[in-house]
Design a protein around this motif. Structure first.
Motif, short mmCIF file in Angstrom:
data_model
loop_
_atom_site.label_atom_id
_atom_site.label_comp_id
_atom_site.label_asym_id
_atom_site.label_seq_id
_atom_site.Cartn_x
_atom_site.Cartn_y
_atom_site.Cartn_z
N ILE A 154 42.52 38.04 32.74
CA ILE A 154 42.74 38.51 34.12
C ILE A 154 41.65 39.50 34.50
O ILE A 154 41.07 39.43 35.60
CB ILE A 154 44.15 39.13 34.26
N VAL A 155 41.33 40.42 33.60
CA VAL A 155 40.26 41.39 33.87
C VAL A 155 38.93 40.66 34.05
O VAL A 155 38.14 40.99 34.95
CB VAL A 155 40.18 42.44 32.75
N ALA A 156 38.66 39.66 33.23
CA ALA A 156 37.42 38.89 33.34
C ALA A 156 37.35 38.16 34.68
O ALA A 156 36.28 38.09 35.30
CB ALA A 156 37.30 37.91 32.19
N THR A 157 38.47 37.62 35.11
CA THR A 157 38.51 36.93 36.40
C THR A 157 38.23 37.91 37.54
O THR A 157 37.50 37.58 38.49
CB THR A 157 39.87 36.24 36.60
N LEU A 158 38.80 39.10 37.45
CA LEU A 158 38.52 40.13 38.46
C LEU A 158 37.05 40.54 38.43
O LEU A 158 36.43 40.73 39.48
CB LEU A 158 39.43 41.34 38.25
N PHE A 159 36.51 40.67 37.23
CA PHE A 159 35.09 40.99 37.09
C PHE A 159 34.24 39.90 37.73
O PHE A 159 33.27 40.19 38.44
CB PHE A 159 34.73 41.10 35.60
N LYS A 160 34.60 38.65 37.49
CA LYS A 160 33.84 37.52 38.04
C LYS A 160 33.87 37.57 39.57
O LYS A 160 32.84 37.38 40.22
CB LYS A 160 34.42 36.21 37.54
N ARG A 161 35.02 37.83 40.12
CA ARG A 161 35.14 37.90 41.59
C ARG A 161 34.33 39.08 42.13
O ARG A 161 33.69 38.96 43.18
CB ARG A 161 36.62 38.01 42.00
N ALA A 162 34.35 40.20 41.43
CA ALA A 162 33.56 41.36 41.86
C ALA A 162 32.06 41.05 41.82
O ALA A 162 31.32 41.47 42.72
CB ALA A 162 33.87 42.56 40.98
N VAL A 163 31.62 40.30 40.82
CA VAL A 163 30.21 39.90 40.74
C VAL A 163 29.87 38.99 41.92
O VAL A 163 28.81 39.13 42.54
CB VAL A 163 29.90 39.20 39.40
N GLU A 164 30.76 38.06 42.25
CA GLU A 164 30.53 37.17 43.39
C GLU A 164 30.41 37.96 44.69
O GLU A 164 29.52 37.71 45.51
CB GLU A 164 31.64 36.13 43.49
N ILE A 165 31.31 38.91 44.89
CA ILE A 165 31.27 39.74 46.10
C ILE A 165 29.99 40.56 46.13
O ILE A 165 29.33 40.69 47.18
CB ILE A 165 32.52 40.65 46.19
N LYS A 166 29.60 41.11 44.99
CA LYS A 166 28.36 41.89 44.92
C LYS A 166 27.15 41.04 45.26
O LYS A 166 26.26 41.46 45.99
CB LYS A 166 28.20 42.48 43.52
N GLN A 167 27.12 39.81 44.75
CA GLN A 167 25.99 38.90 45.03
C GLN A 167 25.97 38.52 46.51
O GLN A 167 24.90 38.43 47.12
CB GLN A 167 26.06 37.66 44.16
N GLU A 168 27.13 38.31 47.12
CA GLU A 168 27.19 38.02 48.55
C GLU A 168 26.68 39.19 49.38
O GLU A 168 25.94 39.01 50.35
CB GLU A 168 28.62 37.67 48.98
N ASN A 169 27.07 40.39 48.97
CA ASN A 169 26.62 41.59 49.69
C ASN A 169 25.12 41.81 49.50
O ASN A 169 24.47 42.32 50.41
CB ASN A 169 27.38 42.83 49.23
N ASP A 170 24.59 41.48 48.33
CA ASP A 170 23.15 41.62 48.11
C ASP A 170 22.34 40.67 48.98
O ASP A 170 21.21 40.97 49.36
CB ASP A 170 22.80 41.39 46.64
#
Length: 173
Positions: A154-170
């Motif tokens: 679950i933590v890894a999935t949240l991390f993955k989603r946070a990385v996706e959001i960060k990449q979209e914002n970048d």
């Protein structure tokens, strides 16, 4: 305490546990090989009081299988803490959501699940073996790993989603 200090302390503990499991896996491997080829009396104290002499007398196959299970579980636990050490080395507290850290957290969840499944399979085997041979109960100690695998996943999935959001914002101007 600052977060960096807590990470340093946790990293130190991870190294200690990693080295401990490496020693355990190595000691069981070495003593098992010695007991198979050189001195069968070594089975009486395989590692820290584990006595598999009666299993050795019952069947060499079951002795080898039991020691392989113990070695595999100790090795997987060592590998889990090795992955944790790598995370401590790679994580940047200013930019924690990185794809390589996410992959490592997923790996930790898969290794924890493997440890839990191996322990779940080994427990009925050791119970069956105990009904046929008298020996001290083996404490495989893997029951919590399946739950841990779920939490880490679950933590890894949240991390993955946070990385996706960060990449979209970048990518956004």
């Amino acid at each position: 305490m600052k977060t960096k200090q807590i990470f340093s302390i946790m990293n130190g503990f991870s190294w200690i546990v990693f080295i401990g499991y490496c020693i355990k896996a190595g000691a069981i491997t070495l003593v098992s090989i010695i007991s198979l080829f050189k001195n069968k009396n070594a089975t009486e104290n395989l590692y820290m009081g584990i006595d598999l002499a009666s299993i050795y007398e019952f069947s060499i196959f079951h002795f080898v299988l039991t020691t392989l299970i113990l070695i595999l579980i100790a090795s997987l636990k060592a590998y889990l803490f090795y992955l944790l050490i790598i995370i401590f080395k790679r994580i940047d507290l200013h930019k924690p959501f990185q794809i390589d850290v996410t992959h490592l957290v997923f790996k930790i969840s898969y290794v924890a699940l493997t440890i839990g499944i191996l322990g779940a399979v080994a427990k009925p085997y050791t119970i069956w073996l105990r009904t046929n041979v008298f020996f001290t109960q083996l404490d495989i100690g893997t029951s919590a790993y399946i739950f841990m695998a779920g939490v880490v996943f679950i933590v890894a999935t949240l991390f993955k989603r946070a990385v996706e959001i960060k990449q979209e914002n970048d990518l956004t101007i």
